[in-house]
Design a protein around this motif. Sequence first.
Motif, short mmCIF file in Angstrom:
data_model
loop_
_atom_site.label_atom_id
_atom_site.label_comp_id
_atom_site.label_asym_id
_atom_site.label_seq_id
_atom_site.Cartn_x
_atom_site.Cartn_y
_atom_site.Cartn_z
N TYR A 268 -42.21 45.70 -69.37
CA TYR A 268 -42.92 46.94 -69.16
C TYR A 268 -43.98 47.14 -70.25
CZ TYR A 268 -38.98 47.70 -66.06
OH TYR A 268 -38.06 47.55 -65.08
N PRO A 269 -45.03 47.93 -69.95
CA PRO A 269 -46.14 48.10 -70.91
C PRO A 269 -45.70 48.48 -72.30
CG PRO A 269 -46.73 49.04 -68.79
CD PRO A 269 -45.29 48.63 -68.68
N SER A 270 -44.79 49.44 -72.43
CA SER A 270 -44.36 49.87 -73.76
C SER A 270 -43.62 48.75 -74.48
CB SER A 270 -43.46 51.11 -73.66
OG SER A 270 -42.30 50.82 -72.87
N ALA B 230 -45.74 42.51 -78.75
CA ALA B 230 -46.97 41.87 -79.21
C ALA B 230 -47.25 42.24 -80.67
CB ALA B 230 -48.14 42.29 -78.33
N PHE B 231 -47.06 43.49 -81.00
CA PHE B 231 -47.31 43.92 -82.39
C PHE B 231 -46.31 43.29 -83.35
CE2 PHE B 231 -46.71 46.84 -85.96
CZ PHE B 231 -48.00 46.85 -86.47
N LYS C 232 -55.34 45.95 -81.23
CA LYS C 232 -55.34 46.50 -79.87
C LYS C 232 -54.05 47.22 -79.51
CE LYS C 232 -58.63 43.19 -77.90
NZ LYS C 232 -58.85 42.12 -76.89
N ALA C 233 -52.94 46.74 -80.04
CA ALA C 233 -51.67 47.40 -79.73
C ALA C 233 -51.66 48.85 -80.23
CB ALA C 233 -50.51 46.63 -80.36
N MET D 63 -52.38 45.88 -72.34
CA MET D 63 -51.46 45.20 -71.43
C MET D 63 -51.65 43.70 -71.59
SD MET D 63 -48.99 45.62 -69.48
CE MET D 63 -48.00 44.67 -68.33
N LEU D 64 -50.58 42.98 -71.38
CA LEU D 64 -50.56 41.52 -71.52
C LEU D 64 -49.57 40.97 -70.51
CD1 LEU D 64 -51.56 39.15 -73.40
CD2 LEU D 64 -49.49 39.54 -74.72
#
Length: 320
Positions: free
Chosen positions: A201-203, A209-210, A275-276, A283-284
């Motif tokens: 999910y996006p969150s 990613a971060f 970006k995060a 989104m990735l």
Amino acid sequence: MEMNQNSVQEQPAQQIITDATTNIEAQGIISESAMEYQSSLSENSLRYNQGEANAIVNYLTKEGLFDPEYILLFGSLAGGTMHSEAKCYDLLLVVRNQPAYNWLQAKRDLRYKLPFRWREITYTNLYVCPWNYIESHHTPFLYYAHQQGVLLYCKDSFYFRRPRRPCNFAAAYCDAKSYFDTFKPVADLLMNLAQVGSPKYPSEIRWAAFMTSQAVILYYKMLYYVYHNEPFDHDDPVILHERVRTLSTELMLLFDDTNAEHNTTLACLKSFTQKAFKERKFMLHPFELKEHMARIVRMGEIVTKYCEKRLKLYKSMSEE
């Protein structure tokens, strides 16, 4: 380690040919022990292309990029303790005045002036240190460079001497081990958190990613500190990789972007750091994130192995 220095009057300089012992002795600019080391090295087959090394030194000293007091070739090419695992010119440049360019810019310019296709040994590491740093720091990195290194260049006005006593390897081991033991669990924890639940999910993807981008920075800084007993003052994964990549050929295989394999992991992680936070709709694709995370997990294993290997060396030296 690169610091601003006050300008000083330019002194005449000359290059030292490493295998011409009689020429060095006549100039009288290095100590007797240094001449003995140079002589013993010249009796064996050189591990590097001397003409190529001279061309690099001429470029660094005559193109206006640096005004070094002396230049040392150290590591395995100098017949000393290994620094870069890849075959590489590890060069220590000691300066008094502020250089026109930093180490990274000089490496790029050197690549333009002496392209890889013209060279036998393509990799070059430039370590630019001010003289006052050399005088006030006694780390294993500097000790090995000065004790075992080949003097490629020295000003007429400078008297080069080998270290008379070894550095405090016990203190260096404790310092590096403390740094390693502090930040390795943090980097490992970040990667464990990033992989929890296979982010979909996006969150979750934003968080993963971060965390991954922060872990790669810690791993690189940990490797640099263990080898140099000095923190690296940059948080860009791409620049960090450029600084330490030759220490491990496994890192080069893992992250180097080549014509055969397009590898964008480090560049992507650099962008994730910003970006995060800043992009509301960050989104990735989960598959792409998983691929990046797998590389960083492997990186953690490589960095741990090489850090432990270096710490073992410091400990063995402290017990002698």
